[in-house]
Design an enzyme around this catalytic site. Structure first.
Site, mmCIF file in Angstrom:
data_model
loop_
_atom_site.group_PDB
_atom_site.id
_atom_site.type_symbol
_atom_site.label_atom_id
_atom_site.label_comp_id
_atom_site.label_asym_id
_atom_site.label_seq_id
_atom_site.Cartn_x
_atom_site.Cartn_y
_atom_site.Cartn_z
ATOM 1 N N GLN A 1 -5.276 -28.629 46.971
ATOM 2 C CA GLN A 1 -5.494 -29.649 45.735
ATOM 3 C C GLN A 1 -5.692 -31.563 46.064
ATOM 4 O O GLN A 1 -6.579 -31.827 45.807
ATOM 5 C CB GLN A 1 -4.077 -30.150 45.150
ATOM 6 C CG GLN A 1 -4.043 -31.298 43.867
ATOM 7 C CD GLN A 1 -4.814 -30.615 42.562
ATOM 8 O OE1 GLN A 1 -4.700 -29.511 43.087
ATOM 9 N NE2 GLN A 1 -4.984 -31.192 41.883
ATOM 10 N N GLU B 1 8.765 -8.936 55.371
ATOM 11 C CA GLU B 1 10.383 -9.269 56.496
ATOM 12 C C GLU B 1 11.240 -9.751 55.474
ATOM 13 O O GLU B 1 12.138 -10.782 55.910
ATOM 14 C CB GLU B 1 9.980 -9.716 57.483
ATOM 15 C CG GLU B 1 9.114 -9.143 58.135
ATOM 16 C CD GLU B 1 9.002 -8.757 59.645
ATOM 17 O OE1 GLU B 1 10.053 -9.157 60.155
ATOM 18 O OE2 GLU B 1 8.207 -8.836 60.582
HETATM 19 C C1 LIG Z 1 0.567 -7.447 53.942
HETATM 20 C C2 LIG Z 1 1.821 -6.953 54.505
HETATM 21 C C3 LIG Z 1 2.689 -6.080 55.477
HETATM 22 C C4 LIG Z 1 3.746 -5.908 55.512
HETATM 23 N N1 LIG Z 1 3.606 -5.259 56.855
HETATM 24 C C5 LIG Z 1 5.008 -4.283 57.176
HETATM 25 C C6 LIG Z 1 5.182 -3.682 57.672
HETATM 26 O O1 LIG Z 1 5.131 -3.967 59.255
HETATM 27 N N2 LIG Z 1 6.515 -2.755 57.668
HETATM 28 C C7 LIG Z 1 7.356 -2.833 56.879
HETATM 29 O O2 LIG Z 1 8.213 -1.863 56.635
HETATM 30 N N3 LIG Z 1 6.938 -3.158 55.984
HETATM 31 C C8 LIG Z 1 5.762 -4.246 56.154
HETATM 32 N N4 LIG Z 1 5.494 -5.114 54.144
HETATM 33 C C9 LIG Z 1 6.351 -4.656 53.457
HETATM 34 C C10 LIG Z 1 7.594 -5.677 53.089
HETATM 35 O O3 LIG Z 1 8.528 -6.477 54.017
HETATM 36 C C11 LIG Z 1 7.639 -5.369 51.244
HETATM 37 O O4 LIG Z 1 6.211 -5.494 51.083
HETATM 38 C C12 LIG Z 1 8.983 -6.431 51.271
HETATM 39 O O5 LIG Z 1 10.662 -6.305 51.928
HETATM 40 C C13 LIG Z 1 9.129 -6.343 49.749
HETATM 41 O O6 LIG Z 1 8.994 -4.931 49.376
HETATM 42 P P1 LIG Z 1 7.991 -4.281 47.771
HETATM 43 O O7 LIG Z 1 6.810 -5.009 48.231
HETATM 44 O O8 LIG Z 1 8.530 -3.235 48.014
HETATM 45 O O9 LIG Z 1 9.506 -4.920 46.617
HETATM 46 P P2 LIG Z 1 9.804 -4.788 45.937
HETATM 47 O O10 LIG Z 1 11.824 -4.716 46.993
HETATM 48 O O11 LIG Z 1 10.381 -3.899 44.647
HETATM 49 O O12 LIG Z 1 10.960 -6.011 44.918
HETATM 50 C C14 LIG Z 1 9.341 -6.863 43.639
HETATM 51 C C15 LIG Z 1 10.320 -8.063 43.773
HETATM 52 O O13 LIG Z 1 11.851 -8.140 42.856
HETATM 53 C C16 LIG Z 1 12.478 -8.911 44.025
HETATM 54 N N5 LIG Z 1 14.126 -8.404 43.931
HETATM 55 C C17 LIG Z 1 14.200 -7.022 44.250
HETATM 56 N N6 LIG Z 1 15.932 -6.776 43.932
HETATM 57 C C18 LIG Z 1 16.312 -7.747 43.789
HETATM 58 C C19 LIG Z 1 17.597 -8.285 43.552
HETATM 59 N N7 LIG Z 1 18.727 -7.586 44.128
HETATM 60 N N8 LIG Z 1 17.904 -9.284 43.575
HETATM 61 C C20 LIG Z 1 16.533 -10.062 43.266
HETATM 62 N N9 LIG Z 1 15.580 -9.529 43.494
HETATM 63 C C21 LIG Z 1 14.863 -8.700 43.731
HETATM 64 C C22 LIG Z 1 12.066 -9.007 45.211
HETATM 65 O O14 LIG Z 1 12.357 -10.030 45.591
HETATM 66 C C23 LIG Z 1 10.251 -9.097 44.814
HETATM 67 O O15 LIG Z 1 10.324 -10.451 44.166
HETATM 68 C C24 LIG Z 1 4.728 -5.090 54.537
HETATM 69 C C25 LIG Z 1 3.969 -5.536 53.173
HETATM 70 C C26 LIG Z 1 2.895 -6.537 53.351
HETATM 71 C C27 LIG Z 1 2.318 -6.586 51.737
#
Ligand SMILES: Cc1cc2nc3c(=O)[nH]c(=O)nc-3n(C[C@H](O)[C@H](O)[C@H](O)COP(=O)(O)OP(=O)(O)OC[C@H]3O[C@@H](n4cnc5c(N)ncnc54)[C@H](O)[C@@H]3O)c2cc1C
Length: 392
Positions: free
Chosen positions: A347, A374
């Site tokens: 901004q 993470e």
């Molecule tokens: C660029 C990038 C690098 C990554 N690197 C790695 C890696 O090296 N190794 C690895 O294993 N993973 C990795 N990840 C994965 C990352 O850790 C996950 O994307 C993250 O933990 C969220 O999981 P998800 O995407 O399945 O979201 P989901 O678990 O589907 O969550 C979706 C939304 O729902 C919310 N939510 C879910 N359950 C609840 C609840 N009980 N109460 C309230 N809110 C909730 C979450 O907070 C989020 O806002 C990476 C991701 C990205 C994008």
């Protein structure tokens, strides 16, 4: 603890110098091309960045390093570019750390020296298309067949998993069922190039363009039985602990991001003029920068308190519970502060802030993932609430 040691501060200047000379001049070009700079990794290794928490026998710094130094390095790389910061953070926290903590002597000797020198990188595959925050829902399976594990399944978003120098990915897989019906998870190391280990094409990401991220598929992928990391069935506990440390590192990365935004936006507010005077004269601008300075200070204090607790834990003086709580608090606060910082900085830059020539645009795109990777902000709040004694 209100200041880092002189050794830490001297080390900060070494990493800052490296980031400004080796990363800053190239980063816009690398980012635009989504290019992973493989050659930079051994240079980071030469500086000792991958070995800060590793004993000397595997090429690490031994007693000369600690977790706080690692956070300093991640913050300083992250101040120049977040993708390079996460390459280090994931390289150590997710790549080296599980092998160092749970590996047999043979596994450590085989993998760690190359990982510490930066000749190789390792990944950690926990997340799946159907199991992220709820990692216990892991579907990838590993079945014992004689003296081999046969792995089948898919992992999503795995950092450092598909570079030219990736040597191994540790994956979590179901190896049985616990008495309560939940999945029994184990961690298995799958070396790059193993038949049946397919690295999918790189994702097209909003930010972290320079960081390497792939989906992984395992199709009857066979690895020797001795590639199990730690005891069978310990995978769930292992990854929870791995993520505690990783969260402090992500918090340090967020501090680097917020610090960069503070510096860039303050300089711009001093020099950019509108209505015949610098824009920073207006309280509408200067108060935002004052708030930003408070956020940076708060994020840094929480991060280094958590890092210090982690070093104290290593010395046997603190409990895992204390570190876990501090790590979740630091990660939650710092990452949300970093996202706000990028919004304020963009901004302040006005239209220029929307242009890729200005680093604030890159920081704006890069920051969002800090609140997700993470453990999302919601997961951190769940952990903090649990630490307060509230029911799970
Ligand atoms: C660029 C990038 C690098 C990554 N690197 C790695 C890696 O090296 N190794 C690895 O294993 N993973 C990795 N990840 C994965 C990352 O850790 C996950 O994307 C993250 O933990 C969220 O999981 P998800 O995407 O399945 O979201 P989901 O678990 O589907 O969550 C979706 C939304 O729902 C919310 N939510 C879910 N359950 C609840 C609840 N009980 N109460 C309230 N809110 C909730 C979450 O907070 C989020 O806002 C990476 C991701 C990205 C994008």
């Amino acid at each position: 603890m209100f200041e880092l040691s002189q050794d830490h501060e001297d080390f900060r200047m070494v990493v800052r110098d490296f980031a400004e000379k080796e990363v800053a001049p190239n980063i816009a070009k690398w980012d635009a091309a989504a290019y992973f700079p493989t050659d930079l990794v051994p240079k980071m290794g030469d500086l000792g960045l991958f070995g800060l928490v590793v004993p000397e026998e595997y090429g690490g710094a031994g007693d000369a390093g600690d977790f706080t130094s690692l956070c300093v390095a991640i913050e300083e790389l992250g101040r120049v570019d977040q993708s390079i910061g996460i390459t280090l953070s994931a390289g150590v926290g997710l790549g080296i750390n599980p092998i160092l903590t749970y590996g047999t002597e043979e596994q450590k000797q085989r993998f760690l020296p190359d990982l510490v020198s930066g000749r190789a990188l390792a990944g950690f595959g926990l997340t799946e298309p159907e199991a992220g925050s709820d990692a216990g829902a892991t579907r990838t399976k590993a079945v014992r067949d004689g003296d081999e594990w046969v792995v089948n399944g898919a992992k999503a978003f795995i950092t450092n998993s598909g570079t030219d120098i990736t040597s191994v990915v540790t994956v979590t897989a179901r190896t049985g069922t616990n008495e309560d019906g939940s999945a029994q998870l184990s961690a298995i190391m799958v070396p790059a190039g193993t038949p049946g280990f397919v690295v999918e094409p790189a994702y097209h990401k909003l930010g972290w363009h320079v960081s390497d991220t792939h989906g992984l598929t395992f199709e009857d992928c066979r690895v020797p039985a001795d590639h199990l990391l730690g005891a069978e069935g310990e995978g769930f506990k292992q990854f929870l602990k791995t993520l505690d440390d990783g969260r402090i590192a992500i918090s340090a990365l967020a501090v680097g991001c917020a610090q960069a935004c503070l510096e860039l936006a303050t300089d711009y507010a001093r020099t950019r003029t509108a209505f015949g005077r610098p824009i920073g004269v207006n309280q509408g601008v200067s108060f935002q920068l004052a708030d930003l300075a408070v956020m940076v200070e708060g994020a840094r204090l929480l991060t280094y308190k958590a890092a210090w607790l982690k070093d104290e834990l290593h010395a046997g003086k603190r409990s895992v519970k204390e570190v876990k709580h501090a790590a979740a608090i630091a990660k939650l606060y710092s990452t949300e502060a970093a996202v706000t910082a990028t919004r304020i900085a963009t901004q302040v830059f006005g239209g220029n802030g929307f242009m890729e020539e200005y680093p604030v645009a890159r920081f704006y795109r890069d920051a969002k993932i800090l609140e997700i990777g993470e453990g999302t902000s919601e997961v951190q709040r769940m952990l903090i609430a649990r630490g307060l004694g509230l029911p799970a």
